[in-house]
Structure formats: structure tokens, C-alpha cells
Design an enzyme around this catalytic site. Structure first.
Site, PDB file in Angstrom:
ATOM      1  N   GLU A  37       0.817  -1.247   0.338  1.00  0.00           N
ATOM      2  CA  GLU A  37      -0.468  -0.119   0.285  1.00  0.00           C
ATOM      3  C   GLU A  37       1.078   1.200   0.157  1.00  0.00           C
ATOM      4  O   GLU A  37       0.597   2.302  -1.122  1.00  0.00           O
ATOM      5  CB  GLU A  37      -0.480  -0.026   1.332  1.00  0.00           C
ATOM      6  CG  GLU A  37      -2.130  -0.659   0.721  1.00  0.00           C
ATOM      7  CD  GLU A  37      -2.581  -1.094  -0.170  1.00  0.00           C
ATOM      8  OE1 GLU A  37      -3.670   0.254  -0.549  1.00  0.00           O
ATOM      9  OE2 GLU A  37      -2.783  -1.661  -0.468  1.00  0.00           O
ATOM     10  N   ILE A  85      34.508  15.911  22.093  1.00  0.00           N
ATOM     11  CA  ILE A  85      34.336  15.856  23.924  1.00  0.00           C
ATOM     12  C   ILE A  85      35.791  15.398  24.383  1.00  0.00           C
ATOM     13  O   ILE A  85      36.337  15.054  23.958  1.00  0.00           O
ATOM     14  CB  ILE A  85      33.005  14.851  24.109  1.00  0.00           C
ATOM     15  CG1 ILE A  85      32.185  14.736  24.542  1.00  0.00           C
ATOM     16  CG2 ILE A  85      33.051  13.797  23.316  1.00  0.00           C
ATOM     17  CD1 ILE A  85      30.801  14.062  24.403  1.00  0.00           C
ATOM     18  N   LYS A 123      27.603   6.117  23.340  1.00  0.00           N
ATOM     19  CA  LYS A 123      28.616   7.091  22.634  1.00  0.00           C
ATOM     20  C   LYS A 123      28.346   6.075  21.646  1.00  0.00           C
ATOM     21  O   LYS A 123      28.760   5.441  21.356  1.00  0.00           O
ATOM     22  CB  LYS A 123      29.630   7.079  23.577  1.00  0.00           C
ATOM     23  CG  LYS A 123      30.355   8.415  22.045  1.00  0.00           C
ATOM     24  CD  LYS A 123      31.773   8.812  22.838  1.00  0.00           C
ATOM     25  CE  LYS A 123      32.589   9.925  22.651  1.00  0.00           C
ATOM     26  NZ  LYS A 123      33.299   9.053  21.093  1.00  0.00           N
ATOM     27  N   CYS A 432      46.957 -35.659  12.839  1.00  0.00           N
ATOM     28  CA  CYS A 432      46.956 -36.893  12.309  1.00  0.00           C
ATOM     29  C   CYS A 432      47.354 -36.995  11.208  1.00  0.00           C
ATOM     30  O   CYS A 432      48.161 -37.932  11.148  1.00  0.00           O
ATOM     31  CB  CYS A 432      46.023 -37.394  13.106  1.00  0.00           C
ATOM     32  SG  CYS A 432      44.105 -37.454  11.788  1.00  0.00           S
TER      33      CYS A 432
HETATM   34  S1  IVH Z   1      28.371  15.516  21.192  1.00  0.00           S
HETATM   35  C1  IVH Z   1      29.653  19.110  22.235  1.00  0.00           C
HETATM   36  N1  IVH Z   1      27.050  13.652  22.454  1.00  0.00           N
HETATM   37  O1  IVH Z   1      31.487  11.381  19.595  1.00  0.00           O
HETATM   38  C2  IVH Z   1      29.846  17.932  22.763  1.00  0.00           C
HETATM   39  N2  IVH Z   1      28.229  13.179  21.077  1.00  0.00           N
HETATM   40  O2  IVH Z   1      34.009  14.026  19.901  1.00  0.00           O
HETATM   41  C3  IVH Z   1      29.571  17.570  21.562  1.00  0.00           C
HETATM   42  N3  IVH Z   1      28.962  10.875  19.926  1.00  0.00           N
HETATM   43  O3  IVH Z   1      32.007  14.189  17.034  1.00  0.00           O
HETATM   44  C4  IVH Z   1      28.890  15.842  21.038  1.00  0.00           C
HETATM   45  N4  IVH Z   1      27.503   9.970  20.790  1.00  0.00           N
HETATM   46  O4  IVH Z   1      30.480  12.179  16.408  1.00  0.00           O
HETATM   47  C5  IVH Z   1      28.104  13.801  21.968  1.00  0.00           C
HETATM   48  N5  IVH Z   1      25.863  11.518  22.274  1.00  0.00           N
HETATM   49  C6  IVH Z   1      26.922  12.141  22.036  1.00  0.00           C
HETATM   50  C7  IVH Z   1      27.552  11.303  21.044  1.00  0.00           C
HETATM   51  C8  IVH Z   1      28.630  11.917  20.544  1.00  0.00           C
HETATM   52  C9  IVH Z   1      28.570   9.739  19.749  1.00  0.00           C
HETATM   53  C10 IVH Z   1      30.825  11.606  18.663  1.00  0.00           C
HETATM   54  C11 IVH Z   1      30.485  12.593  18.106  1.00  0.00           C
HETATM   55  C12 IVH Z   1      31.252  13.415  18.655  1.00  0.00           C
HETATM   56  C13 IVH Z   1      32.299  12.525  19.024  1.00  0.00           C
HETATM   57  C14 IVH Z   1      32.336  13.747  20.384  1.00  0.00           C
END
Ligand code: IVH
Length: 695
Positions: A37, A85, A123, A432
Site C-alpha cells: 500500500e 568532547i 556514545k 594426525c
Molecule cells: S555530543 C559538544 N553526544 O563523539 C559535544 N557526541 O568527540 C559534542 N558522539 O563528534 C558532541 N555519541 O560524533 C555527543 N551522545 C553523544 C555522542 C557524541 C557519539 C560522537 C560525535 C562527536 C564525538 C565527540
């Protein structure tokens, strides 16, 4: 006739419906419409857009399929920089406590002051993406790049079904939603399976991806959006770029958690594990809880992220060198590591399967020190091009056996002369010395010395003792383990040398049980030829084949001496079984074991070979199709099988003859297309009477 206005109205309605159903399907996993559908609505919209191209808007659901091939990607300057981060590499609870302590110190909170509120996220292991929406419509998708300038990958990102092309509900003039584009493990495995097929079919430019991250990155940076569309990507939202102020129509979200809920309301996936937490203790609990779930998640994560929930406090905390002070990534042990291949060895499993195993310089991966990793089989080892001396990526996730996922690019790039040899499987068993064979259509080599090979000892003994074989009561798993480990049994004949004293001397063995086993062994000596044959554990020789062989040949020596051609005359014995039997009895060690078993007193009543009915059609495959004038299909089948032919259900290149009756359909067409001989019932009867016509 549809007027332009009607078409525009219909297209808008269709677009609305398709957006809603795509969201239900891809994001909420709760489809309300059968696929067919959905396809109908989609095709109707495509037709309208073909007639009135001006209706084909950027956020039309039809734009997910990918457009023009690009020369390269345009650069995009991020209006709000994409920060990275700070990573807490202390993977113990100490990592979370250290972060909380830093935050409290920066905020000037006293030790007995209130707990800080956080949001805990996963993460994800993919690529960060900035998605710009103007008045609710996706206008641009850009990679992170160096944080200041990324690349415009809008066309490819439009193919990601989990990313809304248009926001649900109230949309501000401008909002940039940030998050991770990633690939689920199952999608990754399926993609690699397809890639392997393509490579096997000779497509030179295809490759197998090392991990989901790598595959996702490849898809995002595809210049041909149609290819990107065929690579299944997913998305999680977790952050914000530029956004209109509340006074200008932007949402009023005072916390990170509020933003995540807003993203969800707009139609973005937000990980369900996301949770609020107060103070270090709850951060630690989250880290531990997700750590336990990690291997069961359908995608890779390399840690969790803690963020101060209040945006006001985030502002107060600010940044140090492009990293916010209000967020931290708290890692888990890495599931992939680089290490060196010291040697490639071949291990023999309990059932005789040969597996190439890379011996590695010890490396800590997935929480343990790994020194061995499987290369699965010869084809995989060669495809991955793993050589001694190479640096390789080793993966260990959960309790799965560590595997080599690929060779590091540096090692692959070395000149051929400086690299070790390409792996080839030895043609004899490394344990073997019996022949190792790989059957047609199989990936594994197997040792054919089943009765003698130490690697297969326990399995061989258990099989021999099984109820349907020699039926030695009381000789189970545990006892066999004990006897083999204590070197009391090496091969099957040793069983019959076990005396009461030896058995009774074993740990946890009562005199009564020892006596029972001695009696069971004695009793098992009087057996039947089919049981004995089955008990030898010859590959592909199950109970019914063993019976057929016994009936056909009558005596064991006749079976052991039969040529493959003679074996093929047995009912239901095809080339695979015949080769397996012949190879088994060609191994001197296997013959020796059989002789010793007979010498130990294992006996059965031998019979006469079955009356040799002529089998003029042995080795020929027939297919019957349509209605025959006098015989039923079963009658025709019986007659052909009596003459030794095989009767198959479908026509292929291997078919020797098709017997066609009235209203024969596609099978007849296929036979004609392949040039297979076709006869009618009379023709079949003539072949049965006169034999196969040799030309
Ligand atoms: S926040 C200012 N949250 O990790 C904060 N990053 O070095 C910016 N990543 O480039 C990132 N899970 O690709 C944030 N829950 C999450 C994340 C996350 C994965 C990655 C992202 C970023 C890297 C941080």
C-alpha cells in the site's frame, strides 16, 4: 483530467501520508500500512511529480532515492562550531567521579551542596552530522569536518529513512539538529555479505568493510547517491547547532533533556536508554548498566556521554580548547585493537573441521588479553589477505571468539616481496596427518582421519558408543572426557581393553557402575553391520545410508574395497557420499582401527550381497513434468529409480532427461532452453527397456 491545482493538492496529501507512514515504519517500528500500500502511494506521488515537475520539492518522500552523481562535495562553514568532547579514558567508576568533581569545582559547589543533574547518553560509533532545517524542511546536511568547515552531503543524507525530511509539529524558522549517522550491526553484516557476492562475481571495485563505522563513513561520502541509498544507515539525535530564539519562534528548552524530547517530537530517533541522573553515583550506575547491555545492542557504542542537563549551567561552565567543560565521554574497553600477526596456525575441531587461527602479539581487547583470533576458513583468510608480520584489526565483542576483521592499510600497502606468503590450507590434517578435504560447495576443509585423529577422539568415541551405533550404555560425555584426558583411551579399540580395575580406579566411579560399563562393553561387541558402519562416524554416512550399504554389499570388506563407481550403485549414494566413504577407507589409520575392533571381538552377522538388479540408468538424473498418458508420476518415478536413475524436482544443467506429458509447463521450456533431452512416456519406456541411448 487533473488540473494543476488538483495535482498539487493530491501531492501534498500523499506527501503528508508518506511522511507519517515512513516515520511509523522506520523510527517507531510500528507500521500501520502494508508495504504494498505504501508503494502504491509512493508511485502515485512519483507519477504526479513526473507530470508536474514543480511539485517535486526538496522534502518530497520521493527524494530519498538519490539524485545526480557528484564531482565532489561543497564545503560548508558551520554557523555554530561542531565541538568535540573530552574522553575519560579511566574506564573504572573513577572516570565518572572525576568528571562530577570537576563540574562541582567549576560551579563552586560546596562538598555538602546539592547534586548536579546530568543527562546520560550513549556514545554512538558513527559520524557526527549537522542537519539544518528551515521552516521545518531539511535544507542541508553537513559532516563535522574539522569542526569549523564540513562537507555538504545533503543528497546522501536524504536517503536515510530515519532522518525526517520535514519536521513533525511546530517548526522554528531555523534549527540545526546534530547527531550520529551510524550503521546497525545486522545491516553491516548483510551489506558485507552482498559485497562478498559482488566480489565473487568478479566486480573489481567492490570491497568488504572492516566495521560499521567505516561502512557508514563510506556511504556518507559516496558521490553517487544511488549507491549511498543502497547502504542502510541509521541516525540518533543528541545535540543542537544554530536555532531561532524563542522570541523568533524557536522552542523554549531550558535543559538538554527537554531538547532530546523536542527532537523526538520532531520525528528523530533518540536512544531509549537516555536517562537523567543526579550526582556521581547515578552516573556510575548508568555506566555499569549500559556496560552490561552493550553486547546486546543492535549497534556499536564505545562508551557513554554525560552532559550537564541545565543549559544555564552549561553556559556557566563554558569551554576549554574546543571541548565543553559540561560534557565527557566515559569509555568502555575497546572491542577492536591493532596488533601483529606472529604466525598463522591451523586448528582441528572436535568434528574434524580445520580452522586457520592467527597467533597474535598479546593485545587487550574487549576486556581480555587476546593471543589467538580466528580467520574462519581458507577463503576468508585469503580474501582478507592476512600475512605473517602484518598489523591487523582484532575484534572481540561479548563472549564471541576473537576474530581478525582486516589488515591495517599500512601493512596492505607493503610491497608483495616484503610480505609473508598468502595463506593456503594444508592438504593434510596438522594433528594426525590424514588427508584434509574440502567438498564442493563447502568452505571448510575437514580431516578424514575421524577414527584416529586425536583432535576428534572424544567426538568419535561418543558417536561410536551412541544408542543408535554400538549402544554402550553408561559411556557418556563425562566418562569419555575423563578416559581421554587420563590417556586411558586413544582410539576406539582401547575401549575394549578397559578392565574393571581401571574403570573402578577412576574418580567418582563406584564399583557397581564400573561393572555395569564392563558388561555394556561386552554386550556391545555383538552388533550389526549397519550399526558398526554408522558408528565409525564417516562423514555423510547416517543410519539409513549405513543400512543401504550393508544391504547392498552384505560384507564390510566388500564396502571397504568398493570403488567409487561401485558405491554409486547403492540406493541413495551420490558422489559426495561415495567420495567420503572412499577417502575414509583410504586412510591407513582408519583401516587399522577397523581391524583392531574386529580383533577385539566386535562382530556381526554378515550377509550376501543383494541380488544385483541391473541398474542401467545409474548416474542419470530425470525430471518428470505434465500428465503422462498411462503411468502416474509416482509409477514413472519408481520405474526410473529401480533402474538406478535419480528423479529430481527441477530442471538444471545437470538434468539428463525430461519426461514430458500433457500440459508440461515451465520445466519443459527450461529443458528446451538448456538443450536437455526431452522424451514422452513411450520414449521413457524405450530407455527403460533398451538402456540409455549412447550417441
Ligand atoms: S555530543 C559538544 N553526544 O563523539 C559535544 N557526541 O568527540 C559534542 N558522539 O563528534 C558532541 N555519541 O560524533 C555527543 N551522545 C553523544 C555522542 C557524541 C557519539 C560522537 C560525535 C562527536 C564525538 C565527540
Amino acid at each position: 483530467m487533473t488540473t494543476r491545482e488538483d495535482a498539487a493538492r493530491e501531492a501534498a496529501a500523499l506527501s503528508e501520508q508518506l511522511h507519517r507512514h515512513a516515520h511509523l515504519y522506520y523510527v517507531l517500528d510500528a507500521p500501520e500500512l502494508p508495504d504494498a500500500e505504501y508503494d502504491k502511494l509512493f508511485q502515485r506521488l512519483q507519477a504526479l511529480e513526473a507530470e508536474y515537475p514543480e511539485l517535486r520539492t526538496a522534502d518530497s518522500p520521493t527524494q530519498r532515492v538519490g539524485g545526480q552523481v557528484l564531482d565532489g562535495f561543497a564545503k560548508v562553514r558551520h554557523r555554530v562550531p561542531m565541538l568535540s568532547i573530552r574522553t575519560e579514558t579511566d574506564i573504572t567508576p573513577g572516570g565518572a567521579s572525576a568528571f562530577d568533581a570537576r563540574v562541582r569545582k567549576e560551579l563552586g559547589l560546596p562538598e555538602d551542596g546539592p547534586q548536579v543533574e546530568y543527562v546520560c547518553e550513549l556514545k554512538f560509533d558513527g559520524l557526527a552530522m549537522n542537519l539544518r532545517y528551515e521552516h521545518g524542511v531539511l535544507v542541508q546536511a553537513a559532516t563535522r569536518g574539522d569542526g569549523e568547515v564540513g562537507e555538504d552531503v545533503t543528497q546522501n543524507i536524504r536517503t536515510v529513512h530515519e532522518i525526517p525530511l520535514r519536521l513533525n509539529g511546530h517548526a522554528p524558522p531555523v534549527v540545526e539538529v546534530r547527531g550520529e549517522v551510524y550503521m546497525k550491526r545486522a545491516d553491516f553484516d548483510a551489506l558485507n555479505a552482498r559485497q562478498r557476492e559482488r566480489i565473487a562475481a568478479g566486480q573489481k571495485n567492490e570491497k568488504v568493510f572492516v566495521n560499521p563505522r567505516n561502512a557508514a563513513a563510506g556511504a556518507v561520502r559516496q558521490l553517487d547517491p544511488a549507491i549511498a541509498a543502497s547502504r542502510p544507515l541509521s541516525f540518533f539525535a543528541y545535540g543542537l547547532g544554530e536555532v531561532s530564539a524563542p522570541a523568533e519562534g524557536g522552542p523554549d528548552c531550558p535543559t538538554q533533556f527537554d531538547w532530546l524530547q523536542q527532537f523526538h517530537a520532531w520525528g528523530f530517533p533518540v536512544a531509549s536508554q537516555t536517562a537523567r541522573a543526579r550526582g556521581a553515583a547515578e552516573l556510575i550506575a548508568f555506566h555499569e548498566n549500559i556496560g552490561r547491555q552493550r553486547d546486546a545492542l543492535p549497534y556499536d557504542i564505545d562508551g557513554v556521554v554525560y552532559k550537564v542537563d541545565s543549559l544555564a549551567l552549561q553556559g556557566q561552565l563554558g569551554f576549554v580548547s574546543r571541548e565543553p567543560r559540561w560534557a565527557v565521554a566515559h569509555k568502555y574497553p575497546a572491542q577492536e585493537q591493532l596488533t601483529e600477526v606472529l604466525a598463522i596456525e591451523v586448528q582441528v575441531g572436535r568434528t574434524g573441521k580445520l580452522t586457520p587461527v592467527a597467533k597474535l602479539a598479546p593485545v587487550f581487547v574487549g576486556g581480555v588479553t587476546v593471543t589467538n583470533a580466528t580467520l574462519h576458513n581458507e577463503d576468508e583468510a585469503r580474501r582478507k589477505d592476512v600475512r605473517v608480520g602484518d598489523t591487523v584489526i582484532v575484534r572481540r565483542a561479548g563472549d564471541v571468539i576473537p576474530e581478525v576483521v582486516g589488515v591495517a592499510p599500512d601493512s596492505l600497502a607493503r610491497p608483495e616481496t616484503e610480505r609473508g606468503a598468502l595463506f593456503t590450507m594444508p592438504r593434510v590434517c596438522p594433528v594426525c596427518g590424514s588427508d584434509a578435504l574440502r567438498e564442493e560447495g563447502e568452505v571448510d576443509y575437514r580431516c578424514t582421519g575421524g577414527l584416529f585423529c586425536p583432535a576428534q577422539r572424544k567426538e568419535a568415541i561418543l558417536h561410536f558408543a551412541a544408542r543408535r551405533a554400538l549402544d554402550i550404555e553408561g559411556l557418556g560425555d563425562k566418562l569419555v572426557e575423563q578416559l581421554v584426558d587420563a590417556q586411558l583411551i586413544r582410539t576406539l579399540p582401547d575401549l575394549y581393553r578397559l578392565g574393571f580395575t581401571t574403570l573402578a580406579g577412576l574418580d567418582r566411579m563406584a564399583d557397581k557402575s564400573a561393572a555395569n560399563i564392563v558388561a555394556a562393553l561386552e554386550k556391545s561387541k555383538q552388533t550389526t553391520l549397519p550399526r558398526f558402519l554408522f558408528g565409525l562416524g564417516i562423514r555423510h554416512v547416517g543410519e539409513s545410508t549405513a543400512k543401504d550399504l550393508a544391504k547392498h554389499f552384505g560384507k564390510l570388506d566388500a564396502i571397504m574395497g568398493a570403488t567409487e563407481a561401485e558405491l554409486l550403485e547403492v540406493n541413495d549414494v551420490g558422489p559426495v557420499v561415495a567420495t567420503s566413504l572412499r577417502t575414509f577407507f583410504d586412510q591407513p589409520h582408519n583401516r587399522e582401527v577397523v581391524e583392531q575392533l574386529r580383533a577385539s571381538g566386535v562382530t556381526w552377522e554378515e550377509g550376501e550381497p543383494a541380488a544385483r538388479t541391473p541398474r542401467p540408468l545409474a548416474g542419470k538424473t530425470f525430471v518428470i513434468t505434465g500428465t503422462l498418458p498411462t503411468l502416474s508420476r509416482d509409477e514413472a518415478k519408481d520405474k526410473l529409480e529401480e533402474a538406478g536413475a535419480k528423479v529430481a524436482g527441477s530442471v538444471s544443467k545437470k538434468t539428463d532427461c525430461v519426461v514430458a506429458g500433457a500440459e508440461a509447463g515451465s520445466k519443459l521450456d527450461k529443458a528446451q532452453a538448456l538443450g536437455v533431452k526431452v522424451v514422452d512416456e513411450a520414449g521413457m519406456l524405450a530407455i527403460l527397456a533398451d538402456g540409455w541411448p549412447e550417441v
